[in-house]
Design a protein around this motif. Structure first.
Motif, PDB file in Angstrom:
ATOM      1  N   GLN A  55       0.896 -22.987  16.574  1.00 51.34           N
ATOM      2  CA  GLN A  55       0.924 -21.900  17.558  1.00 51.34           C
ATOM      3  C   GLN A  55       1.869 -20.773  17.139  1.00 51.34           C
ATOM      4  N   GLU A  56       2.994 -21.125  16.524  1.00 59.07           N
ATOM      5  CA  GLU A  56       3.944 -20.093  16.076  1.00 59.07           C
ATOM      6  C   GLU A  56       3.292 -19.133  15.091  1.00 59.07           C
ATOM      7  N   LEU A  57       2.482 -19.680  14.208  1.00 61.56           N
ATOM      8  CA  LEU A  57       1.806 -18.846  13.218  1.00 61.56           C
ATOM      9  C   LEU A  57       0.800 -17.910  13.897  1.00 61.56           C
ATOM     10  N   LEU A  58       0.140 -18.408  14.919  1.00 63.09           N
ATOM     11  CA  LEU A  58      -0.830 -17.584  15.640  1.00 63.09           C
ATOM     12  C   LEU A  58      -0.157 -16.431  16.388  1.00 63.09           C
ATOM     13  N   THR A  59       0.984 -16.715  16.992  1.00 61.90           N
ATOM     14  CA  THR A  59       1.659 -15.690  17.790  1.00 61.90           C
ATOM     15  C   THR A  59       2.501 -14.746  16.941  1.00 61.90           C
ATOM     16  N   SER A  60       2.691 -15.076  15.680  1.00 62.24           N
ATOM     17  CA  SER A  60       3.505 -14.217  14.815  1.00 62.24           C
ATOM     18  C   SER A  60       2.801 -12.907  14.473  1.00 62.24           C
ATOM     19  N   GLY A  61       1.473 -12.921  14.558  1.00 62.65           N
ATOM     20  CA  GLY A  61       0.721 -11.722  14.225  1.00 62.65           C
ATOM     21  C   GLY A  61       0.570 -11.488  12.727  1.00 62.65           C
ATOM     22  N   ASP A  62       0.960 -12.475  11.922  1.00 61.25           N
ATOM     23  CA  ASP A  62       0.882 -12.345  10.466  1.00 61.25           C
ATOM     24  C   ASP A  62      -0.507 -12.761   9.990  1.00 61.25           C
ATOM     25  N   LYS A  63      -1.458 -11.847  10.120  1.00 63.75           N
ATOM     26  CA  LYS A  63      -2.851 -12.118   9.760  1.00 63.75           C
ATOM     27  C   LYS A  63      -2.987 -12.492   8.295  1.00 63.75           C
ATOM     28  N   GLU A  64      -2.355 -11.744   7.399  1.00 59.75           N
ATOM     29  CA  GLU A  64      -2.462 -12.025   5.961  1.00 59.75           C
ATOM     30  C   GLU A  64      -1.848 -13.374   5.612  1.00 59.75           C
ATOM     31  N   LEU A  66      -1.614 -15.964   7.613  1.00 60.92           N
ATOM     32  CA  LEU A  66      -2.535 -16.978   8.117  1.00 60.92           C
ATOM     33  C   LEU A  66      -3.722 -17.146   7.175  1.00 60.92           C
ATOM     34  N   GLU A  67      -4.279 -16.042   6.723  1.00 60.14           N
ATOM     35  CA  GLU A  67      -5.411 -16.108   5.795  1.00 60.14           C
ATOM     36  C   GLU A  67      -5.035 -16.822   4.501  1.00 60.14           C
ATOM     37  N   ASP A  68      -3.851 -16.517   3.975  1.00 60.78           N
ATOM     38  CA  ASP A  68      -3.391 -17.168   2.746  1.00 60.78           C
ATOM     39  C   ASP A  68      -3.209 -18.673   2.949  1.00 60.78           C
ATOM     40  N   LEU A  69      -2.599 -19.055   4.066  1.00 63.44           N
ATOM     41  CA  LEU A  69      -2.379 -20.480   4.337  1.00 63.44           C
ATOM     42  C   LEU A  69      -3.697 -21.212   4.559  1.00 63.44           C
ATOM     43  N   LEU A  70      -4.642 -20.557   5.221  1.00 66.29           N
ATOM     44  CA  LEU A  70      -5.963 -21.166   5.405  1.00 66.29           C
ATOM     45  C   LEU A  70      -6.640 -21.415   4.056  1.00 66.29           C
TER      46      LEU A  70
END
Length: 115
Positions: A55-64, A66-70
Motif C-alpha cells: 500500500q505504501e508504494l501505491l500511495t507514494s505516487g511513484d509510477k515509474e 512501481l513499473e520498475d518493481l513490477l
C-alpha cells in the motif's frame, strides 16, 4: 511391437502429457522486488496467479518506481517458473523415454520442443 500396441502407447503418452500440463498449473513459484514491495505468484505453466503491491508504494505516487518493481518481480517469477517447468517436464520426458525402452541420448530434452 505391432501397430495396435504402438497406437496404444501413443494414446497413453498423449493422456500423460495432458496430465503433466495440468500438473504445471498446480505448481507455483513466488518472487518479489523492492524488499517485498511487489510480490508475484506464478504457476509453472507461466500464468500469473497473483500480484500484491504494498500500500505504501501505491500511495507514494511513484509510477515509474512501481513499473520498475513490477517488471523486476514478474521477470524473476518468470525465470523461476521456466526453471520449474523444465524440471517437471524433464521428469515426464525421462519417464516417456524409459517406457519406450530407448537408450539414454545425451542432450535429448523433449521439453525444449514445448512438451
Amino acid at each position: 511391437m505391432n501397430f495396435a500396441d504402438m497406437f496404444g502407447k501413443v494414446s497413453q503418452m498423449q493422456q500423460d502429457m495432458e496430465k503433466a500440463k495440468a500438473h504445471l498449473d498446480e505448481i507455483f513459484v513466488e518472487a518479489e522486488a523492492g524488499g517485498n514491495m511487489v510480490h508475484v505468484k506464478m504457476s509453472a505453466s507461466k500464468k500469473v496467479k497473483q500480484i500484491t503491491i504494498n500500500q505504501e508504494l501505491l500511495t507514494s505516487g511513484d509510477k515509474e518506481g512501481l513499473e520498475d518493481l513490477l517488471c523486476t518481480a514478474l521477470n524473476k517469477a518468470l525465470t523461476l517458473a521456466e526453471e520449474r517447468h523444465q524440471q517437471e517436464m524433464g521428469h515426464f520426458t525421462q519417464n516417456i523415454l524409459g517406457d519406450m525402452n530407448l537408450p539414454n541420448i545425451p542432450g535429448l530434452n523433449l521439453g525444449n520442443l514445448g512438451l
